[in-house]
Design an enzyme around this catalytic site. Structure first.
Site, PDB file in Angstrom:
ATOM      1  N   GLU A 165       8.451  -8.030   1.284  1.00  0.00           N
ATOM      2  CA  GLU A 165       9.052  -9.140   0.505  1.00  0.00           C
ATOM      3  C   GLU A 165      10.570  -9.233   0.591  1.00  0.00           C
ATOM      4  O   GLU A 165      11.237  -9.389  -0.425  1.00  0.00           O
ATOM      5  CB  GLU A 165       8.615  -9.023  -0.959  1.00  0.00           C
ATOM      6  CG  GLU A 165       7.119  -9.029  -1.133  1.00  0.00           C
ATOM      7  CD  GLU A 165       6.674  -8.987  -2.598  1.00  0.00           C
ATOM      8  OE1 GLU A 165       7.517  -8.801  -3.482  1.00  0.00           O
ATOM      9  OE2 GLU A 165       5.464  -9.156  -2.832  1.00  0.00           O
ATOM     10  N   ASN A 214       5.700  -7.081   5.663  1.00  0.00           N
ATOM     11  CA  ASN A 214       4.664  -7.664   4.797  1.00  0.00           C
ATOM     12  C   ASN A 214       5.311  -8.611   3.786  1.00  0.00           C
ATOM     13  O   ASN A 214       6.360  -8.291   3.222  1.00  0.00           O
ATOM     14  CB  ASN A 214       3.967  -6.504   4.061  1.00  0.00           C
ATOM     15  CG  ASN A 214       2.710  -6.910   3.316  1.00  0.00           C
ATOM     16  OD1 ASN A 214       1.819  -7.544   3.885  1.00  0.00           O
ATOM     17  ND2 ASN A 214       2.624  -6.552   2.041  1.00  0.00           N
ATOM     18  N   HIS A 249      -2.039 -13.986  -1.380  1.00  0.00           N
ATOM     19  CA  HIS A 249      -2.458 -14.204  -2.769  1.00  0.00           C
ATOM     20  C   HIS A 249      -2.622 -15.717  -2.934  1.00  0.00           C
ATOM     21  O   HIS A 249      -1.649 -16.462  -2.835  1.00  0.00           O
ATOM     22  CB  HIS A 249      -1.412 -13.661  -3.759  1.00  0.00           C
ATOM     23  CG  HIS A 249      -1.290 -12.169  -3.707  1.00  0.00           C
ATOM     24  ND1 HIS A 249      -2.331 -11.336  -4.082  1.00  0.00           N
ATOM     25  CD2 HIS A 249      -0.285 -11.362  -3.300  1.00  0.00           C
ATOM     26  CE1 HIS A 249      -1.953 -10.071  -3.935  1.00  0.00           C
ATOM     27  NE2 HIS A 249      -0.722 -10.066  -3.457  1.00  0.00           N
ATOM     28  N   GLU A 278      -3.467  -8.552   1.258  1.00  0.00           N
ATOM     29  CA  GLU A 278      -3.644  -8.501  -0.215  1.00  0.00           C
ATOM     30  C   GLU A 278      -4.427  -9.715  -0.714  1.00  0.00           C
ATOM     31  O   GLU A 278      -4.099 -10.293  -1.754  1.00  0.00           O
ATOM     32  CB  GLU A 278      -2.271  -8.445  -0.906  1.00  0.00           C
ATOM     33  CG  GLU A 278      -1.383  -7.313  -0.419  1.00  0.00           C
ATOM     34  CD  GLU A 278      -0.032  -7.220  -1.138  1.00  0.00           C
ATOM     35  OE1 GLU A 278       0.106  -7.823  -2.218  1.00  0.00           O
ATOM     36  OE2 GLU A 278       0.859  -6.548  -0.609  1.00  0.00           O
ATOM     37  N   ASP A 280      -6.586 -12.458  -2.408  1.00  0.00           N
ATOM     38  CA  ASP A 280      -7.378 -12.791  -3.601  1.00  0.00           C
ATOM     39  C   ASP A 280      -7.253 -14.297  -3.826  1.00  0.00           C
ATOM     40  O   ASP A 280      -6.334 -14.934  -3.310  1.00  0.00           O
ATOM     41  CB  ASP A 280      -6.992 -11.985  -4.858  1.00  0.00           C
ATOM     42  CG  ASP A 280      -5.503 -11.823  -5.107  1.00  0.00           C
ATOM     43  OD1 ASP A 280      -4.729 -12.694  -4.672  1.00  0.00           O
ATOM     44  OD2 ASP A 280      -5.108 -10.823  -5.743  1.00  0.00           O
TER      45      ASP A 280
HETATM   46  C1  GLA Z   1       2.841  -7.671  -4.211  1.00  0.00           C
HETATM   47  C2  GLA Z   1       2.871  -6.265  -3.674  1.00  0.00           C
HETATM   48  C3  GLA Z   1       1.629  -5.501  -4.044  1.00  0.00           C
HETATM   49  C4  GLA Z   1       1.218  -5.740  -5.471  1.00  0.00           C
HETATM   50  C5  GLA Z   1       1.126  -7.202  -5.741  1.00  0.00           C
HETATM   51  C6  GLA Z   1       0.716  -7.497  -7.152  1.00  0.00           C
HETATM   52  O1  GLA Z   1       2.075  -8.521  -3.507  1.00  0.00           O
HETATM   53  O2  GLA Z   1       3.016  -6.206  -2.280  1.00  0.00           O
HETATM   54  O3  GLA Z   1       1.876  -4.148  -3.849  1.00  0.00           O
HETATM   55  O4  GLA Z   1       2.148  -5.136  -6.336  1.00  0.00           O
HETATM   56  O5  GLA Z   1       2.403  -7.761  -5.524  1.00  0.00           O
HETATM   57  O6  GLA Z   1       0.246  -6.443  -7.858  1.00  0.00           O
END
Ligand code: GLA
Length: 371
Positions: A165, A214, A249, A278, A280
């Site tokens: 990030e 990432n 996400h 990640e 969802d």
């Molecule tokens: C980000 C991080 C993850 C996690 C999510 C939410 O996407 O990369 O490690 O903390 O937030 O929990």
């Protein structure tokens, strides 16, 4: 695409894929368990896994669920700097080791998440007494941390999210420089070259690990372009970067599949590996939404279609070589409590671990792409 197939074949994941024989998988199945999701995706040549915690692995029922349904793991929190190094000179590896042991026992590849991030950081690194730490000292601390942590998990973690990030677009609440780099303590104290320094340190600590950048909302066209530029710049400077992780996400009305496809194509043009790291799908309209007051069959059906169409896209394109969801069931999702407690059900197993419509949609897609 021949490029992506080549990349796929070149990853250790391709080896990990063959790791679990159908016989072993059957042996892991609980009585009456739904067919293995990870097994179905393995047949479609897509390693499919989840973020887990040491506490889940210590619970026999949850451990059996994880071993049965998932084929690749990542630590949800246990391998983040604030947990691994709460104080200078101290390391607490027990949680990460428990996950690495479980992964090894079940022959699942393990992703390492994450080394350099502005959240859940080892905050002591940014301070020298009351004052901000100097640039030289922060670089030394970061290099030391990466050497020690990547060294500790060497041979057990096949891919690291080295930097998480670092790029921000279209988020007025987060300050960024003219090139889109978030004004985190890393960027502010070290300068944008903190990314290069981190990747070089990781490559030195484990030359065999795949090294990833990432981020979330990678489908934002400006962010995708900035990530592509970052990868090109690092490569031009001789820095080893092997992959880009798309956190993915998602929510009821975001993102657009066309934007996801464009981002995946753009990243593929740089020649790096891609993982969805990640995944969802919030049932609220937006990832941070709080409007839903009840989990309805309509919302779950809609969610299932969204999982189906995203995974269909990924399997059709064959440019993403692993997919991980962020949690093992609706009871185990960060979205229940962030940004505040709310009604959510973002995963493919409900709070009793029973398959939801999303599970069935995913099984359909996996079967469609199984040879
Ligand atoms: C980000 C991080 C993850 C996690 C999510 C939410 O996407 O990369 O490690 O903390 O937030 O929990």
């Amino acid at each position: 695409m021949s490029l992506s197939r080549r990349q796929f074949a070149a990853t250790p994941l391709a080896l990990g894929l063959g790791g679990l024989s159908p016989l072993m998988s059957a042996a892991l199945a609980q009585d009456g368990a739904a067919p293995s999701l990870g097994g179905a995706f393995a047949a479609a040549r897509m390693p499919f896994g989840a973020a887990v915690t040491p506490m889940q692995l210590a619970d026999p029922k949850l451990a059996a669920h994880i071993a049965h349904h998932f084929r690749i793991l990542v630590a949800e929190n246990a391998m983040k700097p604030m947990h691994i190094s709460p104080r200078e000179g101290e390391y607490t590896f027990a949680g990460g080791d428990a996950i690495a042991d479980f992964a090894a026992k079940h022959r699942m590849p393990l992703r390492g998440h994450t080394l350099v991030w502005h959240q859940q950081a080892a905050r002591w690194m940014f301070k020298d007494g009351e004052a901000d730490v100097s640039r030289a000292k922060l670089i030394a601390r970061m290099e030391r941390y990466i050497a020690d942590v990547v060294g500790h998990f060497k041979g057990r973690v096949f891919a690291w999210d080295v930097v998480n990030e670092a790029i921000v677009y279209d988020e007025p609440e987060h300050a960024a420089d003219a090139n889109g780099f978030r004004l985190s303590p890393w960027r502010t104290i070290i300068g944008p070259e903190f990314i290069e320094i981190a990747f070089r340190a990781a490559a030195k600590a484990d030359p065999d690990a795949l090294l990833f950048y990432n981020d979330y909302e990678t489908q934002n066209p400006k962010k995708a372009a900035a990530i592509v530029q970052l990868v090109k710049d690092l490569k031009a400077r001789g820095v080893k970067i092997d992959g880009v992780g798309h956190q993915m996400h998602c929510a009821r009305i975001q993102p657009s599949l066309a934007d996801v496809e464009a981002a995946i194509d753009a990243v593929a043009s740089t020649g790096v590996i891609q993982h969805v790291t990640e995944l969802d799908f919030a049932i609220n309209d937006r990832v941070q939404g709080t409007a839903v007051t009840a989990v309805t069959p309509e919302l779950l059906a809609d969610q299932a279609e969204r999982y189906r169409s995203l995974m269909d896209l990924l399997l059709r394109k064959r440019m993403v070589s692993a997919t991980l969801v962020w949690g093992i069931s609706d009871a185990h999702s960060w979205l229940n409590g962030w940004p505040k407690p709310r009604v959510e059900a973002p995963l493919m197993f409900d709070r009793q671990l029973a398959p939801k419509p999303a599970y069935h949609a995913l099984m359909d897609v996996a079967r469609k792409y199984s040879a």
